[in-house]
Design an enzyme around this catalytic site. Structure first.
Site, mmCIF file in Angstrom:
data_model
loop_
_atom_site.group_PDB
_atom_site.id
_atom_site.type_symbol
_atom_site.label_atom_id
_atom_site.label_comp_id
_atom_site.label_asym_id
_atom_site.label_seq_id
_atom_site.Cartn_x
_atom_site.Cartn_y
_atom_site.Cartn_z
ATOM 1 N N ASP A 1 -5.543 -5.936 5.692
ATOM 2 C CA ASP A 1 -6.816 -5.745 4.924
ATOM 3 C C ASP A 1 -7.788 -6.834 5.602
ATOM 4 O O ASP A 1 -8.511 -6.142 4.984
ATOM 5 C CB ASP A 1 -6.370 -4.887 4.144
ATOM 6 C CG ASP A 1 -7.411 -3.669 3.399
ATOM 7 O OD1 ASP A 1 -8.397 -3.576 4.597
ATOM 8 O OD2 ASP A 1 -7.535 -3.121 2.028
ATOM 9 N N ASP B 1 -11.802 -8.017 7.346
ATOM 10 C CA ASP B 1 -12.840 -7.523 6.907
ATOM 11 C C ASP B 1 -13.689 -8.554 6.502
ATOM 12 O O ASP B 1 -15.187 -8.988 7.281
ATOM 13 C CB ASP B 1 -13.116 -6.874 5.196
ATOM 14 C CG ASP B 1 -13.272 -5.049 5.071
ATOM 15 O OD1 ASP B 1 -12.949 -5.331 6.137
ATOM 16 O OD2 ASP B 1 -13.001 -4.558 4.373
ATOM 17 N N ASP C 1 -4.247 -17.722 2.323
ATOM 18 C CA ASP C 1 -5.026 -18.276 1.642
ATOM 19 C C ASP C 1 -5.704 -19.440 2.480
ATOM 20 O O ASP C 1 -7.422 -19.966 3.284
ATOM 21 C CB ASP C 1 -4.695 -19.095 0.022
ATOM 22 C CG ASP C 1 -3.264 -19.358 -0.078
ATOM 23 O OD1 ASP C 1 -2.735 -19.602 0.763
ATOM 24 O OD2 ASP C 1 -3.514 -20.533 -0.697
ATOM 25 N N LYS D 1 2.791 -15.522 2.582
ATOM 26 C CA LYS D 1 2.321 -16.185 1.980
ATOM 27 C C LYS D 1 3.983 -16.815 1.454
ATOM 28 O O LYS D 1 4.887 -16.574 0.432
ATOM 29 C CB LYS D 1 2.088 -15.554 0.113
ATOM 30 C CG LYS D 1 1.689 -16.292 -0.649
ATOM 31 C CD LYS D 1 -0.066 -16.728 -0.839
ATOM 32 C CE LYS D 1 0.540 -17.668 -1.867
ATOM 33 N NZ LYS D 1 -0.722 -19.505 -1.748
ATOM 34 N N TYR E 1 0.435 -1.432 0.129
ATOM 35 C CA TYR E 1 -0.587 0.135 0.154
ATOM 36 C C TYR E 1 1.076 1.761 0.405
ATOM 37 O O TYR E 1 0.124 2.481 -0.254
ATOM 38 C CB TYR E 1 -0.679 0.325 0.984
ATOM 39 C CG TYR E 1 -2.238 -0.903 1.705
ATOM 40 C CD1 TYR E 1 -1.997 -2.008 0.307
ATOM 41 C CD2 TYR E 1 -3.168 -0.600 1.760
ATOM 42 C CE1 TYR E 1 -3.091 -2.942 -0.140
ATOM 43 C CE2 TYR E 1 -4.066 -1.635 2.074
ATOM 44 C CZ TYR E 1 -3.395 -2.561 0.874
ATOM 45 O OH TYR E 1 -5.079 -3.238 1.158
HETATM 46 C C1 IPM Z 1 -9.329 0.023 6.163
HETATM 47 C C2 IPM Z 1 -9.697 0.812 4.161
HETATM 48 C C3 IPM Z 1 -8.664 1.251 3.975
HETATM 49 C C4 IPM Z 1 -7.216 0.738 3.926
HETATM 50 C C5 IPM Z 1 -8.642 2.243 2.795
HETATM 51 C C6 IPM Z 1 -9.440 2.674 2.683
HETATM 52 C C7 IPM Z 1 -7.154 2.565 2.216
HETATM 53 O O1 IPM Z 1 -10.390 -0.257 3.640
HETATM 54 O O2 IPM Z 1 -9.106 1.123 6.945
HETATM 55 O O3 IPM Z 1 -9.107 -1.192 6.084
HETATM 56 O O4 IPM Z 1 -6.945 -0.252 2.735
HETATM 57 O O5 IPM Z 1 -6.865 0.416 4.714
HETATM 58 MG MG MG Z 2 -10.098 -2.389 4.843
#
Ligand code: IPM
Ligand code: MG
Length: 355
Positions: free
Chosen positions: A242, A246, A218, A185, A138
């Protein structure tokens, strides 16, 4: 003297939930003063940049930062370097917040919302994702060739970057279940091989009491769905963290409840709900303020050592959920009697003795 909190409400539902979190902090302590700064799409509209210097300076001059969320479809077509998300990445970098703690667990009162197979959900789970936050792909070099028909992004990690986030993971595990799973990985990526070597060297030399194992990313993604109770603390790179965070949050079935803390070497952190700006429901008083309120509780705990106050907020949240109060995002299908975001906030304030 009062502690200074920078409020960065951002876009979409950010201002609603961030405001609710600030009110709850005021309800448990009068040691805080708040200053509001713009970041994200709202800053772009007003100042022409997603992260104004004034916001960076304000956050640096504060003892901690409470953030709502940034982004929305209104800014989908702005040039890449002007995207609202840049504000978030920029703040993390400027404040030196290289560790992101993302807890995911099932709230007993909401077990029916969990998307896992019922026998697995019944076991419950409580995991902490420790995500590296200011390095990796990133932040690596990226670009396109001249013709624009090929592009690249770069993943790069140094031993120093891996060690400091791994140390935070081991320390976190010591206060929890004493188990770290390092996710990488390493069967493909050189950065992952360095990651694995470094985490093991640190674990063996400084944290022999913490159980350490490894998992390919994975496989970890599968394990979160197969049986997340395997995990205590996961430590992983920026991109893997990230994605996995989620996934883990969605598995709980109540993403509107999940908080996060971004930390560096000082006590100043940045605390935010993980649910994003949800522009479709902004301004309708539908958004669940609980994730932001729990983020504020994390702030009291991690930045200010106010664990009594943090406990009180967490208990108030558990109590309102146990009472059966539900915002739209956590109601069971068919349930009609859900309450508005402001009503949820009021119910939590009431549990804290403030009406
Ligand atoms: C998060 C979000 C951010 C990230 C984005 C919005 C840049 O997805 O905080 O997880 O990838 O860190
Ligand atoms: Mg995120």
């Amino acid at each position: 003297m009062k502690y200074r909190i920078a409020l960065v409400p951002g876009d979409g539902i950010g201002p609603e939930v961030c405001g609710a979190a600030a009110e709850v902090v005021k309800a448990v302590s009068d040691s805080f003063e708040f200053n509001t700064y713009l970041a994200g799409g709202c800053a772009l509209d007003k100042f022409g940049v997603p992260l104004p210097q004034e916001t960076i300076d304000g956050c640096l001059a504060s003892d901690s930062v409470l953030l709502g969320a940034v982004g929305g479809p209104k800014w989908d077509d702005v040039p890449n370097h002007m995207r609202p998300e840049k504000a978030l990445l920029g703040l993390r970098k400027e404040l030196g917040l290289y560790t992101n703690l993302r807890p995911a667990s099932i709230q007993p009162a909401l077990a029916e919302a969990c998307v896992l197979r019922p026998d697995i959900a019944a076991k419950g789970f409580d995991l902490m994702i420790v995500r590296e936050l200011t390095g990796g792909i990133y932040f690596g070099e990226r670009g396109r060739n001249e013709a624009g028909d090929a592009a690249y992004d770069t993943e790069a990690y140094s031993v120093m970057e891996i060690e400091r986030v791994a140390r935070r993971a081991f320390e976190t595990a010591r206060k929890r279940g004493g188990h770290v799973t390092s996710v990488d990985k390493a069967n493909v990526l050189e950065t992952s091989r360095l990651w694995r070597e470094t985490v093991h060297r640190l674990g063996e030399s400084e944290y022999p009491d913490v159980r350490l194992d490894d998992m390919y990313v994975d496989n970890a993604a599968m394990q979160i769905i197969r049986d997340p109770s395997f995990f205590d603390v996961l430590v992983t790179s920026n991109m893997f963290g990230d994605i996995l965070s989620d996934e883990a949050s969605q598995v709980t079935g109540s993403i509107g409840l999940l908080a996060s803390a971004s930390l560096g070497d000082s006590s100043r952190g940045m605390y935010e709900p993980i649910h994003g700006s949800a522009p479709d429901i902004a301004g309708k008083d539908i958004a669940n303020p609980i994730a932001a309120i729990l983020s504020a509780a994390m702030m009291l705990r991690y930045s200010f050592d106010l664990s009594k106050e943090a406990d009180a907020i967490e208990k108030a949240v558990t109590d309102v959920l146990t009472d059966g109060l539900r915002t739209a995002d956590i109601k069971v299908p068919g349930q009609e009697d859900w309450i508005k975001g402001s009503e949820m906030k009021a119910a939590i304030l009431k549990k804290l003795g403030r009406e």
